[in-house]
Design a protein around this motif. Structure first.
Motif, mmCIF file in Angstrom:
data_model
loop_
_atom_site.group_PDB
_atom_site.id
_atom_site.type_symbol
_atom_site.label_atom_id
_atom_site.label_comp_id
_atom_site.label_asym_id
_atom_site.label_seq_id
_atom_site.Cartn_x
_atom_site.Cartn_y
_atom_site.Cartn_z
ATOM 1 N N CYS A 17 0.810 -1.221 0.000
ATOM 2 C CA CYS A 17 0.000 0.000 0.000
ATOM 3 C C CYS A 17 0.843 1.270 0.000
ATOM 4 O O CYS A 17 0.446 2.297 -0.550
ATOM 5 N N GLU A 18 1.995 1.209 0.610
ATOM 6 C CA GLU A 18 2.786 2.427 0.839
ATOM 7 C C GLU A 18 3.033 3.220 -0.445
ATOM 8 O O GLU A 18 2.790 4.427 -0.484
ATOM 9 N N PRO A 19 3.523 2.605 -1.532
ATOM 10 C CA PRO A 19 3.771 3.384 -2.752
ATOM 11 C C PRO A 19 2.506 3.744 -3.529
ATOM 12 O O PRO A 19 2.565 4.565 -4.454
ATOM 13 N N GLU A 20 1.371 3.170 -3.187
ATOM 14 C CA GLU A 20 0.129 3.468 -3.916
ATOM 15 C C GLU A 20 -0.422 4.840 -3.595
ATOM 16 O O GLU A 20 -1.109 5.453 -4.415
ATOM 17 N N CYS A 21 -0.149 5.331 -2.400
ATOM 18 C CA CYS A 21 -0.723 6.629 -2.011
ATOM 19 C C CYS A 21 -0.026 7.751 -2.771
ATOM 20 O O CYS A 21 1.177 7.939 -2.652
ATOM 21 N N PRO A 22 -0.780 8.547 -3.565
ATOM 22 C CA PRO A 22 -0.157 9.593 -4.383
ATOM 23 C C PRO A 22 0.413 10.737 -3.554
ATOM 24 O O PRO A 22 1.173 11.559 -4.075
ATOM 25 N N ILE A 23 0.043 10.821 -2.281
ATOM 26 C CA ILE A 23 0.542 11.919 -1.438
ATOM 27 C C ILE A 23 1.302 11.388 -0.221
ATOM 28 O O ILE A 23 1.472 12.098 0.769
ATOM 29 N N ASN A 24 1.751 10.148 -0.318
ATOM 30 C CA ASN A 24 2.655 9.579 0.699
ATOM 31 C C ASN A 24 2.144 9.701 2.134
ATOM 32 O O ASN A 24 2.860 10.172 3.022
ATOM 33 N N ALA A 25 0.930 9.242 2.342
ATOM 34 C CA ALA A 25 0.346 9.319 3.679
ATOM 35 C C ALA A 25 0.566 8.049 4.500
ATOM 36 O O ALA A 25 0.209 8.013 5.677
ATOM 37 N N ILE A 26 1.138 7.002 3.883
ATOM 38 C CA ILE A 26 1.264 5.715 4.578
ATOM 39 C C ILE A 26 2.714 5.442 4.955
ATOM 40 O O ILE A 26 3.615 5.577 4.116
ATOM 41 N N TYR A 27 2.919 5.059 6.204
ATOM 42 C CA TYR A 27 4.266 4.796 6.726
ATOM 43 C C TYR A 27 4.267 3.526 7.561
ATOM 44 O O TYR A 27 3.241 3.173 8.162
#
Ligand code: SF4
Ligand code: F3S
Length: 106
Positions: A45-55
């Motif tokens: 999931c991490e790279p899927e978020c276009p605004i880098n909200a997942i860590y």
């Protein structure tokens, strides 16, 4: 476990949900969270978020530590989401604005 952080609030693009093999995402009115009991740390999931909200839990940005507990708490209350949908209407305007936690709707 992976954690959804501040930048998702008011954007909620949902690109992340379709790749999760264990359906760990839960949806609220203007934010998504990951259930830490379901997440298997696959990292998809991490790279899927276009605004880098997942860590990763151990790597959330400074000042956003509260989102670890918030994901756990809200994932118990909100329904599972597995299909992508359009982001929120004003998402573009809210991208990368700091301190959106005050805008969180439960
Ligand atoms: Fe789902 Fe993998 Fe993301 Fe965990 S890391 S929420 S299992 S896609
Ligand atoms: Fe939020 Fe990014 Fe997913 S904005 S809904 S974490 S794709």
């Amino acid at each position: 476990t992976f954690v959804v952080t501040d930048n998702c609030i008011k954007c909620k693009y949902t690109d992340c949900v379709e790749v999760c093999p264990v359906d760990a995402f839960h949806e609220g009115p203007n934010f998504l969270v990951i259930n830490p009991d379901e997440c298997i740390d696959c990292t998809l999931c991490e790279p899927e978020c276009p605004i880098n909200a997942i860590y990763p839990e151990d790597d959330v940005p400074a000042g956003q530590e509260a989102f670890v507990a918030l994901n756990a708490e809200l994932s118990r209350e909100w329904p599972v989401i597995t299909e992508r949908k359009d982001g929120l209407p004003d998402a573009k305007e809210w991208e990368n604005k700091p301190g959106k936690l005050a805008e969180l709707k439960r």
